[in-house]
Design an enzyme around this catalytic site. Sequence first.
Site, PDB file in Angstrom:
ATOM      1  N   CYS A  22       0.847  -1.183   0.000  1.00  0.00           N
ATOM      2  CA  CYS A  22       0.000   0.000   0.000  1.00  0.00           C
ATOM      3  C   CYS A  22       0.890   1.244   0.000  1.00  0.00           C
ATOM      4  CB  CYS A  22      -0.873  -0.035   1.256  1.00  0.00           C
ATOM      5  SG  CYS A  22      -1.919   1.404   1.476  1.00  0.00           S
ATOM      6  N   PRO A  23       0.587   2.195  -0.827  1.00  0.00           N
ATOM      7  CA  PRO A  23      -0.588   2.426  -1.662  1.00  0.00           C
ATOM      8  C   PRO A  23      -0.405   2.043  -3.126  1.00  0.00           C
ATOM      9  CG  PRO A  23       0.612   4.474  -1.528  1.00  0.00           C
ATOM     10  CD  PRO A  23       1.404   3.431  -0.723  1.00  0.00           C
TER      11      PRO A  23
END
Length: 90
Positions: free
Chosen positions: A17-18
């Site tokens: 993430c992201p």
Amino acid sequence: MTAPDDPPVVDARGQRCPLPVIRLARLVRLVEDDPTVLEVTVLATDPAAAHDVPAWCRMRGHRFVGARDEGDHTAYVVGVVRPSGPAAGR
């Protein structure tokens, strides 16, 4: 090898993430003007994608179709929603 009618795929396996959602956003921007692309798929190993992909869909007006476990990763399917009406000329 994918068939010509297969939806475009973001292979974000091994990315944290992201990055899976950033790559999803880039791909959707690329295909938004192609009426033949109805869905895109994100392949991800990061558990955060289970929350991030549906949240991104809600925030951006796309449709979260679902997720399926594929062994070492999860495939998230996103329905591409194109703008229509007066706001379409963004």
